[in-house]
Design an enzyme around this catalytic site. Structure first.
Site, PDB file in Angstrom:
ATOM      1  N   SER A  40      52.270  10.553  73.980  1.00  0.00           N
ATOM      2  CA  SER A  40      50.856  10.229  74.173  1.00  0.00           C
ATOM      3  C   SER A  40      50.624   9.034  75.074  1.00  0.00           C
ATOM      4  CB  SER A  40      50.195   9.974  72.815  1.00  0.00           C
ATOM      5  OG  SER A  40      50.929   9.016  72.075  1.00  0.00           O
ATOM      6  N   HIS A 266      46.441   3.097  71.468  1.00  0.00           N
ATOM      7  CA  HIS A 266      46.988   3.785  72.640  1.00  0.00           C
ATOM      8  C   HIS A 266      46.414   3.144  73.900  1.00  0.00           C
ATOM      9  CE1 HIS A 266      48.523   6.830  69.939  1.00  0.00           C
ATOM     10  NE2 HIS A 266      49.152   7.384  70.966  1.00  0.00           N
TER      11      HIS A 266
END
Length: 286
Positions: A40, A266
């Site tokens: 990711s 993230h």
């Protein structure tokens, strides 16, 4: 006079003959075949807009660092990054319709980039979740996560993640024998100390504990890269001060609360652009 003119013409002709012809323009350079692998952090999960060519489960963005890098260097990009990927997904299908990532490589591949390893054995996500839960119970005081889990997370990285990285990188080299292969480290998630409990629910004493875990993971990535002849793109210095506790517009990683990404902890678009720039610098690509 006629004789003088003839002599002059002959001399001029000699000069013309001595002038070398203009060099032919070099043929246009073929664009690099760039294959992006990874998890990711490579897919830029949570960054808009989404890549509609990807499987929905992969949460891939068109603003991920592979897209940014490929555009900067004029490469032909094949992007098979997928959120949640670990090293096993290089060899096996991650989801129905999502083939093993190694299948994207060939003898024609010129460049391979990736981040991988953070999801192996669930180390990254489990450490964040467990330390956040522990921090909430103590209202951000002490080091409840370190006190409970000790060296277990780092031990897993050293004994399980590292050999898995060596296996994956060796397979990449074999599948793309002509390619330059680069693996990026993970940008800092937390500062060296202090933290920001209003955004990252990690107890003050556990901030350096999780930072040490991330350093151990990045060290495992770097060591695996050295062992397999892969370029390691170190993000430690360039991402310093750009962790999830930094203000919006500075930070590269979004926090759990008060963030802008649907996928927490993230990289945001700024982080992905920074990762691309660092990879381009280390690989000396133009």
């Amino acid at each position: 006079m006629r004789r003088l003119i003839a002599v002059l013409f002959a001399a001029l002709a000699g000069v013309v003959l001595l002038v070398p012809p203009a060099a032919a323009a070099p043929p246009p350079r073929e664009p690099l075949d760039h294959v992006a692998l990874g998890d990711s952090y490579s897919a830029a999960s949570g960054v808009l807009p989404p890549d509609l060519t990807a499987a929905p489960q992969c949460l891939r963005s068109t603003r991920n660092y592979p897209h940014v890098l490929a555009q900067a260097i004029g490469a032909r990009l094949t992007d098979v990054t997928c959120g949640g990927a670990d090293t096993d997904d290089y060899f096996e299908a991650q989801h129905p319709g999502v083939p093993p990532q190694l299948e994207a490589l060939s003898a024609e591949t010129d460049l391979v980039t990736m981040t991988i390893g953070g999801n192996d054995s669930g180390v990254f996500i489990q450490s964040i979740l467990r330390c956040s839960a522990a921090g909430l119970l103590t209202l951000g005081q002490g080091s409840p996560c370190r006190d409970t889990y000790g060296s277990s997370f780092e031990d897993t990285v050293r004994t399980t993640t590292y050999p898995a990285l060596v296996r994956a990188l060796s397979a990449v080299r074999e599948a793309a024998p002509r390619a330059r292969v680069a693996i990026l480290g993970y940008p800092w998630i937390l500062p060296a100390s202090g933290g920001c409990f209003d955004r990252m629910q990690v107890a003050t004493g556990d901030v350096p504990y999780l930072r040490s875990l991330q350093a151990t993971l990045n060290d495992a990535v770097a060591r695996a890269a050295r062992e397999t002849g892969v370029t390691f793109v170190d993000l430690a210095q360039v991402s310093e001060g750009r962790d999830a506790c930094a203000p919006l517009g500075v930070r590269w990683v979004e926090p759990v609360l008060q963030g802008t990404n649907a996928v927490i902890v993230h990289p945001n678009a700024l982080g992905e652009a920074g990762m691309a720039a660092r990879a381009q610098e280390v690989l000396r690509l133009r």
